[in-house]
Design an enzyme around this catalytic site. Sequence first.
Site, PDB file in Angstrom:
ATOM      1  N   CYS A  70       0.819  -1.227   0.000  1.00  0.00           N
ATOM      2  CA  CYS A  70       0.000   0.000   0.000  1.00  0.00           C
ATOM      3  C   CYS A  70       0.849   1.272   0.000  1.00  0.00           C
ATOM      4  O   CYS A  70       0.357   2.346  -0.333  1.00  0.00           O
ATOM      5  CB  CYS A  70      -0.940  -0.001   1.202  1.00  0.00           C
ATOM      6  N   HIS A  82      -3.552   7.019   1.652  1.00  0.00           N
ATOM      7  CA  HIS A  82      -3.880   5.725   1.044  1.00  0.00           C
ATOM      8  C   HIS A  82      -5.280   5.343   1.513  1.00  0.00           C
ATOM      9  O   HIS A  82      -5.615   5.472   2.694  1.00  0.00           O
ATOM     10  CB  HIS A  82      -2.854   4.675   1.488  1.00  0.00           C
ATOM     11  N   ASN A 112     -10.216  -0.341  -1.608  1.00  0.00           N
ATOM     12  CA  ASN A 112      -8.781  -0.183  -1.369  1.00  0.00           C
ATOM     13  C   ASN A 112      -8.038  -0.782  -2.567  1.00  0.00           C
ATOM     14  O   ASN A 112      -8.067  -1.992  -2.773  1.00  0.00           O
ATOM     15  CB  ASN A 112      -8.445  -0.920  -0.065  1.00  0.00           C
TER      16      ASN A 112
HETATM   17  O1  UT7 Z   1      -4.434  -1.301   2.860  1.00  0.00           O
HETATM   18  C1  UT7 Z   1      -3.533  -2.100   3.552  1.00  0.00           C
HETATM   19  C2  UT7 Z   1      -3.705  -1.968   4.986  1.00  0.00           C
HETATM   20  N1  UT7 Z   1      -4.945  -2.568   5.404  1.00  0.00           N
HETATM   21  C3  UT7 Z   1      -5.672  -1.972   6.316  1.00  0.00           C
HETATM   22  O2  UT7 Z   1      -5.320  -0.882   6.709  1.00  0.00           O
HETATM   23  C4  UT7 Z   1      -6.874  -2.693   6.870  1.00  0.00           C
HETATM   24  C5  UT7 Z   1      -6.950  -2.468   8.343  1.00  0.00           C
HETATM   25  N2  UT7 Z   1      -8.010  -3.248   8.986  1.00  0.00           N
HETATM   26  C6  UT7 Z   1      -9.312  -3.018   8.750  1.00  0.00           C
HETATM   27  O3  UT7 Z   1      -9.635  -2.153   7.963  1.00  0.00           O
HETATM   28  C7  UT7 Z   1     -10.311  -3.790   9.525  1.00  0.00           C
HETATM   29  O4  UT7 Z   1      -9.648  -4.599  10.459  1.00  0.00           O
HETATM   30  C8  UT7 Z   1     -11.247  -4.679   8.646  1.00  0.00           C
HETATM   31  C9  UT7 Z   1     -12.174  -3.818   7.840  1.00  0.00           C
HETATM   32  C10 UT7 Z   1     -10.420  -5.548   7.716  1.00  0.00           C
HETATM   33  C11 UT7 Z   1     -12.089  -5.580   9.523  1.00  0.00           C
HETATM   34  O5  UT7 Z   1     -12.841  -4.791  10.427  1.00  0.00           O
HETATM   35  P1  UT7 Z   1     -12.855  -5.090  11.980  1.00  0.00           P
HETATM   36  O6  UT7 Z   1     -13.723  -4.080  12.583  1.00  0.00           O
HETATM   37  O7  UT7 Z   1     -11.439  -5.172  12.435  1.00  0.00           O
HETATM   38  O8  UT7 Z   1     -13.568  -6.484  12.043  1.00  0.00           O
HETATM   39  P2  UT7 Z   1     -13.055  -7.880  12.658  1.00  0.00           P
HETATM   40  O9  UT7 Z   1     -12.102  -8.515  11.697  1.00  0.00           O
HETATM   41  O10 UT7 Z   1     -12.594  -7.662  14.061  1.00  0.00           O
HETATM   42  O11 UT7 Z   1     -14.365  -8.714  12.668  1.00  0.00           O
HETATM   43  C12 UT7 Z   1     -15.485  -8.355  13.501  1.00  0.00           C
HETATM   44  C13 UT7 Z   1     -16.615  -9.327  13.244  1.00  0.00           C
HETATM   45  C14 UT7 Z   1     -16.223 -10.789  13.326  1.00  0.00           C
HETATM   46  O12 UT7 Z   1     -17.316 -11.514  13.860  1.00  0.00           O
HETATM   47  P3  UT7 Z   1     -17.354 -11.931  15.430  1.00  0.00           P
HETATM   48  O13 UT7 Z   1     -16.132 -12.778  15.639  1.00  0.00           O
HETATM   49  O14 UT7 Z   1     -17.335 -10.645  16.179  1.00  0.00           O
HETATM   50  O15 UT7 Z   1     -18.637 -12.687  15.529  1.00  0.00           O
HETATM   51  C15 UT7 Z   1     -16.021 -11.199  11.897  1.00  0.00           C
HETATM   52  O16 UT7 Z   1     -16.237 -12.583  11.667  1.00  0.00           O
HETATM   53  O17 UT7 Z   1     -17.129  -9.141  11.914  1.00  0.00           O
HETATM   54  C16 UT7 Z   1     -17.093 -10.386  11.209  1.00  0.00           C
HETATM   55  N3  UT7 Z   1     -16.780 -10.100   9.798  1.00  0.00           N
HETATM   56  C17 UT7 Z   1     -17.719  -9.845   8.884  1.00  0.00           C
HETATM   57  N4  UT7 Z   1     -19.063  -9.817   8.932  1.00  0.00           N
HETATM   58  C18 UT7 Z   1     -19.724  -9.502   7.804  1.00  0.00           C
HETATM   59  C19 UT7 Z   1     -15.559  -9.994   9.226  1.00  0.00           C
HETATM   60  N5  UT7 Z   1     -15.700  -9.669   7.935  1.00  0.00           N
HETATM   61  C20 UT7 Z   1     -17.023  -9.576   7.695  1.00  0.00           C
HETATM   62  C21 UT7 Z   1     -17.786  -9.267   6.547  1.00  0.00           C
HETATM   63  N6  UT7 Z   1     -19.124  -9.244   6.649  1.00  0.00           N
HETATM   64  N7  UT7 Z   1     -17.210  -8.971   5.360  1.00  0.00           N
END
Ligand code: UT7
Length: 336
Positions: free
Chosen positions: A117, A263, A293
């Site tokens: 990125c 970014h 992204n």
């Molecule tokens: O560009 C390169 C650098 N990348 C980044 O900067 C990305 C940085 N990270 C993020 O943007 C976030 O961590 C994400 C958008 C990738 C994920 O968001 P989050 O708020 O960290 O969600 P999480 O991974 O902690 O997941 C929360 C919940 C989980 O369910 P439980 O365990 O709480 O029941 C996941 O299973 O959301 C669930 N989940 C989803 N639900 C619906 C994860 N992905 C999805 C989805 N749809 N697509």
Amino acid sequence: MPNMIFSRITGLGYYVPDKIVTNQDLTQMMDTTDEWIQERTGIRERRYFEYGKDTNASMATAASRQALQRAGLQPGDVDVIVYATITPDYFFPGSAFLMQRELGLETIPVFDIRQQCSGFVYALSLADQYIKSGMYKTALVVGSEIQSSWIDKSTAGRSTAVIFGDGAGAAVVQATSDPSRRIISTHLHADGRFAEELYVRDPGSSRPDRPVTQELLDSGGFNVHMNGNAVFKHAIQRFGEVIYEALKANNLTEKDLSLLVPHQANMRISEYVRQQMGLDPEQVINNIQRFGNTTAASIPIALTEAWEDGKLNDGDIICLAAFGSGFTWGSALIQW
Ligand code: UT7
């Protein structure tokens, strides 16, 4: 500053594939919802390339042609290509070679760099140094990605699949003697301790067997693995750090900044940085809603849109900032 050479962005362009994939479309492929994606990332839709129509290099070429035309240049005026991508057309050689060929630029040097990125900021920094040293006068700096063929679009891959999209952006960078319109400074960092927090393991060479085996395919090593929470926490810290590093290095403060072009990783990350810095919403470019992204392409696409929207005015202080896999992070301070 007599006789000094500086570098300046003189043309910008971008290309995104025609195919729009909405959050609703993704719900047909995986267990997700439009609400979840919008709330966690800000994304409403992204573009996916169409096989047979677009390639990584063809998108970069389209973006580059537009940037060159806006700079009033011909492809033959380019001395060097610096091409950032982590999704090249071939495993090797890199897509910079393919774009060089498409532009008809036989024998000029090309660099393929993979800094994820932060790729565009790294590429811009390289071009800036080459121009300031006097080695080259005109550089084409590109970010181009096809993420849609890498991501796992099943429910198992949903936490990464929903954020990525495809596209390309390009900047023409030229030598200038005018210190009032230039790339002021660039600041680059990396921390390999976190390499596996966001990576695609395969096809890797350090294997007892061939780099591509059915076993490796079955193990999911070709999918993007991301520890989203860890990446998020590091990102919000490093973005702020590297923006202030650029400002401090030039005796400036956030009050001097006209525009921040981050970014496009996640709208929540950009919004956090904006609030921490006390910037107005109009001072931070966000187009993640429409493109997702696009890794190395996100900054040049956003910068081009900012230019098209008349948000880059002569003399403005603009900061580009990135964070991503590696970890890598960096900033570029520009006096437009
Ligand atoms: O560009 C390169 C650098 N990348 C980044 O900067 C990305 C940085 N990270 C993020 O943007 C976030 O961590 C994400 C958008 C990738 C994920 O968001 P989050 O708020 O960290 O969600 P999480 O991974 O902690 O997941 C929360 C919940 C989980 O369910 P439980 O365990 O709480 O029941 C996941 O299973 O959301 C669930 N989940 C989803 N639900 C619906 C994860 N992905 C999805 C989805 N749809 N697509």
